[in-house]
Write a protein that holds these residues in place. Structure first.
Motif, PDB file in Angstrom:
ATOM      1  N   GLY A   9       0.591  -1.376   0.008  1.00 16.83           N
ATOM      2  CA  GLY A   9      -0.036  -0.011   0.113  1.00 16.83           C
ATOM      3  C   GLY A   9       1.437   1.266  -0.275  1.00 16.83           C
ATOM      4  O   GLY A   9       1.304   1.877   0.974  1.00 16.83           O
ATOM      5  N   LEU A  10       0.815   1.910  -0.663  1.00 19.44           N
ATOM      6  CA  LEU A  10       1.859   3.528  -1.307  1.00 19.44           C
ATOM      7  C   LEU A  10       0.898   4.927  -1.680  1.00 19.44           C
ATOM      8  O   LEU A  10       1.078   5.266  -1.738  1.00 19.44           O
ATOM      9  CB  LEU A  10       2.648   3.374  -2.402  1.00 19.44           C
ATOM     10  N   SER A  35       1.778  -1.801  -4.892  1.00 21.81           N
ATOM     11  CA  SER A  35       0.656  -1.693  -5.137  1.00 21.81           C
ATOM     12  C   SER A  35       0.579  -1.820  -7.088  1.00 21.81           C
ATOM     13  O   SER A  35       1.389  -1.943  -7.877  1.00 21.81           O
ATOM     14  CB  SER A  35       0.830   0.036  -5.088  1.00 21.81           C
ATOM     15  N   SER A  38       0.730   2.829  -7.784  1.00 22.22           N
ATOM     16  CA  SER A  38       1.267   4.076  -7.405  1.00 22.22           C
ATOM     17  C   SER A  38       2.689   3.239  -7.715  1.00 22.22           C
ATOM     18  O   SER A  38       3.052   1.758  -7.613  1.00 22.22           O
ATOM     19  CB  SER A  38       0.781   3.375  -5.750  1.00 22.22           C
ATOM     20  N   THR A  65      -2.985  -1.035   2.989  1.00 19.76           N
ATOM     21  CA  THR A  65      -3.798  -0.732   2.507  1.00 19.76           C
ATOM     22  C   THR A  65      -5.706  -0.770   3.286  1.00 19.76           C
ATOM     23  O   THR A  65      -4.852  -0.774   4.533  1.00 19.76           O
ATOM     24  CB  THR A  65      -3.953  -2.094   1.853  1.00 19.76           C
TER      25      THR A  65
END
Length: 306
Positions: A9-10, A35, A38, A65
């Motif tokens: 998750g970015l 991701s 991203s 996330t």
């Protein structure tokens, strides 16, 4: 100790908080991001965790996330033998979190629920001051503007996204850490927009210990000055936390508690747990949020328009 960590998750919280905190911590080395969309300059980014695990030597995974996705990702990481740090809220349900804890403890891996607000500078001194005192009242206001803090994040309004409890659970995480007695919710009103599955505002009531009263206001449409405050009235005086735990006052006197370093503190604690092969799973804030959904009376309000 050198812990090679991947960041799943970015989004904004990863860019603003996790990446800088990892960069300054002597025990961590960020080797990969995960991701589907991203990208981050200077970091190898993979479309899914499996691809990252196949390509990189990874010791630990931080899962940032939306909460609806965290269980499957964290489970995959644990089953691959990786330590796991969970951004708040740690999972979309209590049973999911319990299963992750079972896997981690059975494998000798570290699972850490990183409630960042518990690392706010006022939390430890507040907990120390409240020890041994009788709680009479606890008043909480957690009111912010979702359009400012979570623009375009539709997952918040879907099942498991928590709605106003996404920020409100930060306050609950502080309360469960600082109160010397248990907090039990007795009533809740949840205002749910007609086009959403989760509340945009809430009012909570409860009991603290044997005689203390609890009330809270959560509002995700607060314009102007935002409010993140907790006030605890005891038998010997009142203690107040403001700005999400960055400020502390006792009997009206502002205390010197130092700067806020929530996420660096999270990574210091995670490193210590990894070093010992231990887990630290705190389900209490999520349980209180779940209780609000269980006992809350829902009231339909106007549709939320971004």
């Amino acid at each position: 100790m050198s812990i090679r960590i991947a960041l799943v998750g970015l989004g904004k919280i990863s860019i603003d908080q996790h990446i800088p905190s990892i960069a300054e911590d002597r025990d961590f080395y960020l080797v990969a991001g995960v991701s589907p969309n991203s990208r981050t300059d200077g970091l190898a980014v993979y479309p899914d965790l499996g691809a990252a695990l196949s390509a990189e030597d990874i010791d630990a995974v931080a899962v940032n996330t939306p909460p609806q996705l965290r269980f499957d990702i964290a489970r995959e990481a644990l089953l691959a033998g990786k330590h796991v740090l969970l951004e708040k809220p740690p999972a979309g349900s209590l049973s999911a979190l319990a299963e992750l804890e079972r896997i981690a403890r059975g494998s000798g891996l570290s699972l850490y629920t990183g409630w960042h607000s518990q690392h706010a500078p006022a939390v430890f001194p507040a907990r120390a001051w409240l020890t041994g005192k009788n709680i009479r009242e606890v008043r909480m206001q957690w009111c912010e503007n979702v359009r400012e803090w979570h623009p375009g994040q539709r997952w918040i309004w879907e099942p498991g996204g928590l709605g106003v409890f996404d920020p409100g659970i930060n306050a609950l995480s502080i309360l469960t850490r600082i109160l010397p007695d248990s907090l039990v919710l007795t009533a809740a009103r949840l205002d749910v927009p007609a086009n959403c599955a989760t509340p945009i505002a809430a009012a909570l009531e409860g009991r603290v210990g044997n005689a203390g009263q609890f009330e809270a206001t959560l509002d995700f449409l607060k314009e102007g000055e935002q409010i993140w405050s907790i006030e605890v009235v005891t038998d010997v005086g009142t203690m107040s936390l403001a700005m999400g735990g960055a400020e502390l006052s006792i009997a009206g006197s502002r205390q010197n508690i130092g700067p806020s370093r929530e996420y660096p503190s999270i990574y210091r604690r995670f490193a210590a747990l990894v070093g010992r092969g231990e887990s630290e799973v705190d389900a209490a804030p999520l349980a209180l949020a779940a209780d609000a959904f269980l006992i809350g009376r829902q009231r339909q309000v106007a549709e939320f328009v971004e």
